[in-house]
Design an enzyme around this catalytic site. Structure first.
Site, PDB file in Angstrom:
ATOM      1  N   ARG A 238      43.475  30.689  38.500  1.00 16.85           N
ATOM      2  CA  ARG A 238      43.930  30.929  39.873  1.00 16.85           C
ATOM      3  C   ARG A 238      44.902  29.838  40.292  1.00 16.85           C
ATOM      4  O   ARG A 238      44.693  28.662  39.962  1.00 16.85           O
ATOM      5  CB  ARG A 238      42.769  30.868  40.873  1.00 16.85           C
ATOM      6  N   GLU A 267      51.723  32.407  45.180  1.00 19.08           N
ATOM      7  CA  GLU A 267      52.310  33.546  44.459  1.00 19.08           C
ATOM      8  C   GLU A 267      52.818  34.582  45.453  1.00 19.08           C
ATOM      9  O   GLU A 267      52.151  34.827  46.453  1.00 19.08           O
ATOM     10  CB  GLU A 267      51.227  34.233  43.592  1.00 19.08           C
ATOM     11  N   HIS A 285      50.943  36.558  36.682  1.00 17.25           N
ATOM     12  CA  HIS A 285      49.547  36.908  36.961  1.00 17.25           C
ATOM     13  C   HIS A 285      49.149  38.223  36.269  1.00 17.25           C
ATOM     14  O   HIS A 285      48.780  39.203  36.924  1.00 17.25           O
ATOM     15  CB  HIS A 285      49.294  36.999  38.477  1.00 17.25           C
TER      16      HIS A 285
HETATM   17  C1  DGY Z   1      40.945  38.684  38.580  1.00 17.95           C
HETATM   18  O1  DGY Z   1      40.259  39.617  38.195  1.00 17.95           O
HETATM   19  O2  DGY Z   1      40.514  37.780  39.296  1.00 17.95           O
HETATM   20  C2  DGY Z   1      42.369  38.697  38.155  1.00 17.95           C
HETATM   21  O3  DGY Z   1      43.049  37.563  38.537  1.00 17.95           O
HETATM   22  C3  DGY Z   1      43.039  39.937  38.696  1.00 17.95           C
HETATM   23  O4  DGY Z   1      43.995  40.295  37.792  1.00 17.95           O
END
Ligand code: DGY
Length: 326
Positions: A238, A267, A285
């Site tokens: 993240r 983002e 991502h």
């Molecule tokens: C998640 O599942 O947290 C991913 O980042 C989404 O693609």
């Protein structure tokens, strides 16, 4: 009467077909995220919501949607949802763990290999018509095999990443809030280390912790300085776990060798400093983005939502306490 739901972003036809069997569905198939006001207005008369990490579910939104009983995120991460606010209002929140572990681990590996072997840099060189032929000292990368892999966050995805390291004859060290069970360490051939020790020893540092106030800027200027100058940092978890401005500086001045990044602070407006750096491999991502996995994520979220709205306990409920509030 069927419960009314809002699906906030484009999903697959089979997901909508399944939802329509159980619910009255309003779906945003335009695939542009609603702003907070439009979201509140569309959700005002709904019992449930299927959403994505681009939708903020906070106390203000919940206050505007008194009928809401369940929020199903199409993601394993749920830092876009204020879980405490959901619980306070008796709104069940769910995520999609498990179905994306392998694809997300694969992407971390793709970034590791691409950064180590400078794949995006050399590809641009070829595409620009600049390749003039083989040279012994051209485009030297670093070896992944037999290197030390440091995984910060040894949950499900961290463990899959570790498992793949056996094929590369790597030494695996990990840090985690809690040490994993001895049989898992044995199976993965993984050694527990403090975060400080891991940062000092690893050739590849892979981040796999969820984003929270606790993990905000877990890797910043001070931590980067403790890494090897030859080390490569991978963030596919993240944005916000890494201080991106500090990382840009660390890459510019050679504090570390490179970075492979699938996620960013703010983002999609990533730090422009990254764009000028050849030592960084960038992806938008896409950690879980394979056809099969995204379909499985959407269906998992749909099943969570339908279960919650039919009075059951969804398999991936994040706030069991919400049920007691209703
Ligand atoms: C998640 O599942 O947290 C991913 O980042 C989404 O693609």
């Amino acid at each position: 009467m069927k419960p009314k739901i809002l699906v906030t972003r484009e999903v697959f036809d089979e997901t909508l077909d399944y939802l329509a069997q159980h619910c009255e569905v309003e779906a945003n198939q335009q695939d542009a995220a609603y702003g907070p006001d439009v979201l509140a207005q569309r959700l005002g008369d709904k019992d449930g919501m299927m959403c994505c990490l681009t939708d903020r579910v906070d106390a203000a939104l919940l206050a505007a949607c008194p009928r809401l009983k369940a929020v199903a995120n199409i993601a394993v991460g749920y830092n876009n949802i204020d879980i405490a606010a959901c619980t306070a209002r008796g709104v069940m929140a769910t995520n999609t763990p498990g179905v994306l572990d392998d694809s997300t681990a694969d992407l971390a590996w793709a970034l590791m290999l691409a950064t180590a072997r400078r794949i995006t840099e050399v590809e641009s060189h070829i595409r620009a018509g600049q390749w003039t032929g083989w040279r012994l000292k051209q485009w030297l990368g670093v070896d992944v095999h037999h290197a030390t892999l440091g995984i910060i966050g040894m949950g499900r995805i961290g463990q899959v990443i570790a498992r793949r390291a056996a094929g590369f004859d790597m030494k695996v060290i990990y840090s985690n809030r809690n040490r994993v069970a001895p049989e898992i360490e044995r199976r993965l051939n993984a050694e527990y280390a403090s975060r400080e020790d891991l940062l000092a020893r690893a050739d590849f540092v892979v981040l796999q912790v969820p984003y929270s106030a606790e993990t905000h800027h877990l890797i910043g200027a001070a931590e980067l300085k403790t890494m090897k100058p030859t080390a490569i940092l991978i963030n596919s978890t993240r944005g916000g776990v890494v201080d991106d401005a500090a990382l840009v500086e660390a890459l510019k001045d050679g504090t570390i060798r490179g970075a492979g990044l699938d996620v960013f602070e703010n983002e999609p407006r990533l730090n422009p400093g990254f764009l000028a750096l050849k030592s960084v491999v960038l992806a938008p991502h896409i950690g879980s983005s394979t056809e099969a996995t995204r379909r499985a994520m959407a269906m998992t979220a749909a099943q969570n939502l339908v279960t919650a709205l039919s009075g059951g306990t969804p398999p991936n409920l994040l706030n069991a306490e919400a049920n007691q509030k209703r």
